[in-house]
Structure formats: C-alpha cells, structure tokens
Design an enzyme around this catalytic site. Structure first.
Site, PDB file in Angstrom:
ATOM      1  N   GLY A  59      -1.735  39.679 -10.990  1.00 41.34           N
ATOM      2  CA  GLY A  59      -1.849  38.227 -10.876  1.00 41.34           C
ATOM      3  C   GLY A  59      -2.087  37.894  -9.418  1.00 41.34           C
ATOM      4  O   GLY A  59      -1.832  38.731  -8.553  1.00 41.34           O
ATOM      5  N   CYS A  86       0.282  46.001 -10.324  1.00 42.64           N
ATOM      6  CA  CYS A  86       0.160  45.077  -9.190  1.00 42.64           C
ATOM      7  C   CYS A  86       1.278  44.017  -9.215  1.00 42.64           C
ATOM      8  O   CYS A  86       2.440  44.366  -9.031  1.00 42.64           O
ATOM      9  CB  CYS A  86      -1.255  44.477  -9.195  1.00 42.64           C
ATOM     10  N   TYR A  87       0.962  42.766  -9.500  1.00 38.28           N
ATOM     11  CA  TYR A  87       2.007  41.734  -9.542  1.00 38.28           C
ATOM     12  C   TYR A  87       3.112  42.137 -10.532  1.00 38.28           C
ATOM     13  O   TYR A  87       4.302  41.928 -10.282  1.00 38.28           O
ATOM     14  CB  TYR A  87       1.371  40.406  -9.969  1.00 38.28           C
ATOM     15  N   HIS A 180      -5.184  49.222  -9.806  1.00 35.68           N
ATOM     16  CA  HIS A 180      -5.612  48.780 -11.144  1.00 35.68           C
ATOM     17  C   HIS A 180      -6.206  49.940 -11.941  1.00 35.68           C
ATOM     18  O   HIS A 180      -7.397  50.221 -11.805  1.00 35.68           O
ATOM     19  CB  HIS A 180      -6.631  47.647 -11.015  1.00 35.68           C
ATOM     20  N   GLU A 182      -6.993  50.005 -14.927  1.00 36.34           N
ATOM     21  CA  GLU A 182      -7.854  49.543 -16.014  1.00 36.34           C
ATOM     22  C   GLU A 182      -9.325  49.420 -15.616  1.00 36.34           C
ATOM     23  O   GLU A 182     -10.192  49.406 -16.472  1.00 36.34           O
ATOM     24  CB  GLU A 182      -7.336  48.190 -16.550  1.00 36.34           C
ATOM     25  N   ASP A 238     -22.298  39.608 -33.849  1.00 31.62           N
ATOM     26  CA  ASP A 238     -21.064  39.133 -34.474  1.00 31.62           C
ATOM     27  C   ASP A 238     -21.287  38.606 -35.890  1.00 31.62           C
ATOM     28  O   ASP A 238     -20.582  38.999 -36.823  1.00 31.62           O
ATOM     29  CB  ASP A 238     -20.387  38.060 -33.603  1.00 31.62           C
ATOM     30  N   LYS A 380     -15.711  42.957 -28.268  1.00 32.34           N
ATOM     31  CA  LYS A 380     -17.115  43.205 -28.603  1.00 32.34           C
ATOM     32  C   LYS A 380     -17.390  44.686 -28.912  1.00 32.34           C
ATOM     33  O   LYS A 380     -18.073  45.002 -29.883  1.00 32.34           O
ATOM     34  CB  LYS A 380     -17.991  42.770 -27.425  1.00 32.34           C
TER      35      LYS A 380
END
Ligand code: XMP
Length: 524
Positions: A59, A86-87, A180, A182, A238, A380
C-alpha cells in the site's frame, strides 16, 4: 452441490497496492481459489471466510500516518499462515513488537537480495527460495522499512544496502517481504508465492479450469431451472465463453443475439455463426442491423457522439430482439472478476471502461430480467483457459480486445460503408501477417486505422491520390499504460506492400510509434 474448487481458499486483504490483482492471479496460478477484500473487512467476516492462508498486500501509506489502514485482529488470531508484502509486512512486524521506520525517501525499482543464512526451523519460506535463486533481483517500491524485529522473528534476507528484506517467525507461520514477489520484475517471484500457497499452507491445487466448468454448470442449472436466458454475443472472449458455458449447462434454454452493426471485422459475422451455431449447436439470432447503425452515423464526426449513437442503437436492437424470445427471464453477461473488484472499490479501470459499452445499461430492469454472470470469479487468463477447455477455437480465445463501437472509432471522423470496407480488408491483411509471423500472441492489441485524408503516390506510370492506413500495435498488461510494439522492419515492409497492392483506395501505410500516455490505444 459439492464444491471442491472452493474448498480451500485464500484471503487477500487489499491495502491499496496497484499490484493487488496480480497477487490474486499468482495465487490462482498455484491452483488455489482466492478473493480480494478491502483491508477493513471486519473480524467476523474474516473468520467466516475460513481462509487457508492470508496475504496482506502492499500500500502507498506509512503505518504512522493518521488514519492509516490497520491490521485486523482476526488475521493473527485465526492461526493460519500469513504473508505480508511491503506495507503488509510493516503492519505484521509492528503488530508483533517490531519497529518500522518512516522515511521520506522511496526505494523504487530493482534491488539485489542476499540471504542472511538465519533459519527458522519451521516451514522456511525464503531459505528454500534462496537456494534456487542465489542473490535474486527483486522489485522494491517502498518508503518505510523495518528496522527492528521482535524476538520471535529472524531476518532471512537483506537488500544490498543492508535493509531488512524478508522476515520469518520462529514460532508460527508468519512471514513478511519488503519486495513484491507478485510482479514479473522479481526473479522467480511466482515460485515464492507457490511455496507459500502449496508448501506452507498446504494448498492442493483444487482450482482448475475443468473443476470450474463442472461446478459452474451445476450452479447455472440450479439457478436457472427451466427458465430461458438471453445473451448478447459480441465475438469477444468473455461473451463467447459465457455462450459456450451456458450452452453446455442449458442447451435450448439459451438464445444468443449477435448484432451486426456494420462495424465488425472481415468475416466476423460468418465466423461467429460458424463457431456457435453450426459447430456447437447454440441458438444464435444473427441480426443484420448495418443500415440502421450506418444510417444514424451519417454525417457524425465527433468520437463521443459516434460512441453514444452506436451504444444506444445496440441497446435498442438488442431489446427488440430479446423481447421476441418467449419466456426469457435472465440476461447472461460476461462480467469478470476485475470488473467486480473495480466496481466494488469504486475505481475506474479499463475493464469497467470496456464493459460499459457492451453492458446493456438499464435493460435488465426495463425488461424485468435477472442477471446471470457465470465468469464473475475469473480473471481474464482463467476465462481463456475455460474457453479452451470448453473447446472454443484458439484464435477466438486469444483474440485481442475489440472495442464495443468496433470500426466506428477506427474510421476517423465520419463513418461510411465504403471506408469500413477498405479498413476491413487492410485490417485483415495485417492480422493475417501477424498470425503467420507468430507476433499476434506477443502483442496485446493490434489493429488498422482508416485516415480520411488523401496523399499523393505513384503506382506504375500513374500518379495516385488516395487514403492512408495507420497500423497500431501495443504491448501492455493493463491497457492503462502501453508501449508501442517494436515490430520487425521486414514484417512492416511485407504488410505495407500487401495493403497497398491488394486494397483499392489505399496508397500509403504508416506505423504508429506513440506510447500511452501521452497517446491512447485507439485513435478516437
Ligand atoms: P484507449 O484508447 O482508451 O483504450 O487507450 C484502452 C482500451 O479500451 C478499449 N476501448 C474501448 N472499448 N468501448 C469499448 O468497449 C469503447 O468506447 C472503447 N474505447 C477504447 C481499447 O480498444 C483498448 O483496449
């Protein structure tokens, strides 16, 4: 109904990081279902969620700011593994008696890590990862950092500058990382998340495309009973996946409405009909509304007005057709998880932007229809996997996004049928060459644009005075920012030659080298 795919789920508490959705995608890639909830989710709801593990996102705040998001009590009380990023790490370290130092300076970008060699002798998260990634490069984006940890923690990694980069509890499965894992910029970061999900938390990989299909088919049947469902099929990923899934669940109880607005790509109508109606046996009404759309667009040059006309006309046509289907009680829509998160968080993202055009605003209420949104839980990439598993053609599943107003915003200024015909041919050649050269799937979005200006050229012995085609191709993940794609020169040469030789009315081709920002992806 058995629900194996949701039996194990992860909770991701969102502290406002721009990467929160990516954390969720990485967890899903490890085969575990997860949901993103705001950090302020109440303790009772966290307990009721019954997570297998919890991840706290990053964050942009400092834990010392007044009113900064805090750590819910239930997070540590539940005694399930917790990973703070992180945060999220700052909150954990502080809640467990450590000290976080506020800093005005941000450390942003790539950093090199080294393992401290300290062990926890529990379920080591980083020790294992470090063995496979000696001195990995990671992505940092923070101001504050942890300067002191309580006795229960050991520092397992530091950055080159000596800052605490990873902490691990010696008494429980509580972990923190300053970087991070990710994002793609962190070397092998997905393996770290996999280690947390699978090895630390014991995730069994129950979340699979085939599991989802079985679950969702049963869910659709239970929900719909013997009612009838209508779906606006656009040919995009979609709505195509919704059509295939709902058809498998409901057969004849589903009717799709496919509206040809005169602004589709070459052979698009035939292809949609061939895939769904002919091969899969889906009931599809192919509505030829070209004249109605093009008639209303005559003389209109303002891009937003063109969008409004196309949008309103679509709703009008769809409503007329849906009204003719006897006993229809449900409207199916291709809403996906990012739309759900973005509308819940009140953010305006590109996904909501894309959907707002296709969604038939106000129609469910006017027609008294209930909504069926079978892809609400999927990202997606997962929609694509489900599409492949349902047997949809690969070209359809990996198709680039196509805007609701279609070629209407790719013909600059006034839309005319003759311009649309020329653009369709040029765009088709461009796509053919991208597929053949293997570049199509490396590009996020590519298309041709028709410029209604004339330029001089020579062809054979004669002078020509004809229109211009611009080619656009961008690399992006989120469509909010984009880089122009570095197309090989030989390929550009081939595409340009083919367009000029094969498309009557075009004597010049240009390649767009504008990034977003400052440009947009579309030209209008
Ligand atoms: P821009 O041009 O804003 O495009 O950089 C970002 C993404 O949104 C798509 N786009 C639209 N999609 N209706 C849609 O359904 C629209 O009016 C529209 N305008 C842009 C664009 O194709 C790109 O993927």
């Amino acid at each position: 109904m058995t629900d194996a795919i949701h039996a194990e789920k992860f909770l991701i508490l969102d502290y406002g990081s721009q990467y929160t959705q990516i954390i969720a995608r990485r967890v899903r890639e490890c085969g575990s279902y997860c949901e993103i909830h705001p950090w302020s989710m109440d303790d009772q709801a966290i307990r009721a969620f019954n997570p297998l593990g919890i991840i706290l996102s990053g964050g942009h705040r400092s834990v010392y700011d007044t009113g900064a998001p805090d750590l819910r009590q239930a997070v540590l009380e539940l005694k399930v593994p917790v990973l703070g990023i992180c945060y999220g790490m700052h909150l954990l370290a502080r809640a467990c008696g450590g000290v976080v130092q506020a800093s005005d300076k941000r450390e942003y970008g790539a950093a090199q890590l080294h393992a401290t060699g300290e062990e926890t002798h529990r379920k080591p998260l980083f020790g294992h990862w470090f063995q496979e990634n000696r001195g990995p490069q990671v992505w940092m984006s923070h101001g504050d950092h942890v300067v002191e940890v309580s006795q229960e923690f050991v520092v397992t990694a530091r950055s080159a500058g000596g800052l605490v980069a990873a902490i691990e509890s010696t008494t429980r499965e509580v972990y923190g990382v300053q970087f991070h894992p990710e994002v793609d910029h962190t070397e092998n970061g997905a393996a770290l998340i996999n280690r947390f999900v699978r090895d630390v938390c014991g995730g069994h990989g129950l979340w699979t495309a085939s599991g989802f299909i079985d679950y969702e088919i049963a869910a659709i049947r239970e929900k719909i009973g013997s009612d009838h469902v209508v779906l606006g099929l656009s040919g995009g990923v979609d709505s195509s996946v919704v059509a295939a899934l709902a058809h498998r669940a409901l057969g004849e109880q589903l009717t799709c409405v496919f509206v040809d607005n005169g602004l589709l790509r070459l052979h698009e109508g035939e292809e949609v009909m061939a895939t769904f109606a002919k091969h899969m046996g889906v009931r599809v009404l192919h509505i030829q509304a070209q004249d109605r759309f093009l008639g209303r667009l005559a003389g209109v040059t303002d891009p937003e007005q063109k969008r409004r006309i196309i949008g309103h006309t679509f709703i009008e046509v769809f409503e007329e057709e849906a009204g003719k289907i006897p006993g229809v009680r449900w409207l199916a829509q291709g809403t996906i998880y990012p739309d759900v998160i973005e509308s819940a968080g009140g953010k305006t993202g590109v996904a909501t932007n894309i959907k707002s055009h296709h969604n038939v605003g106000g129609l469910p209420e006017r027609m008294g229809l209930k909504l069926l949104e079978p892809l609400r839980e999927l990202f997606k990439d997962e929609v694509r996997q489900v599409g492949l598993e349902l047997g949809l053609p690969r070209e359809m599943v990996f198709r680039h996004p196509f805007p609701g107003p279609g070629l209407g915003v790719r013909i600059l200024g006034e839309v005319r049928k003759a311009f649309a015909d020329v653009l369709r041919q040029a765009d088709h050649i461009y796509m053919e060459e991208l597929h053949q050269s293997g570049h199509y799937e490396k590009i996020a979005q590519a298309f041709a644009v028709f410029l209604p200006v004339k330029s001089v050229g020579v062809m054979g012995d004669g002078r020509t005075y004809e229109h211009v085609i611009a080619l656009r191709a961008v690399a992006t993940r989120d469509y909010m920012t984009a880089d122009w794609y570095p197309m090989p020169v030989d390929l550009l040469k081939k595409i340009s030659n083919r367009i000029i030789n094969e498309v009557q009315g075009i004597n010049r081709v240009t390649y767009d080298i504008t990034s977003k920002p400052p440009g947009t992806i579309e030209w209008e």
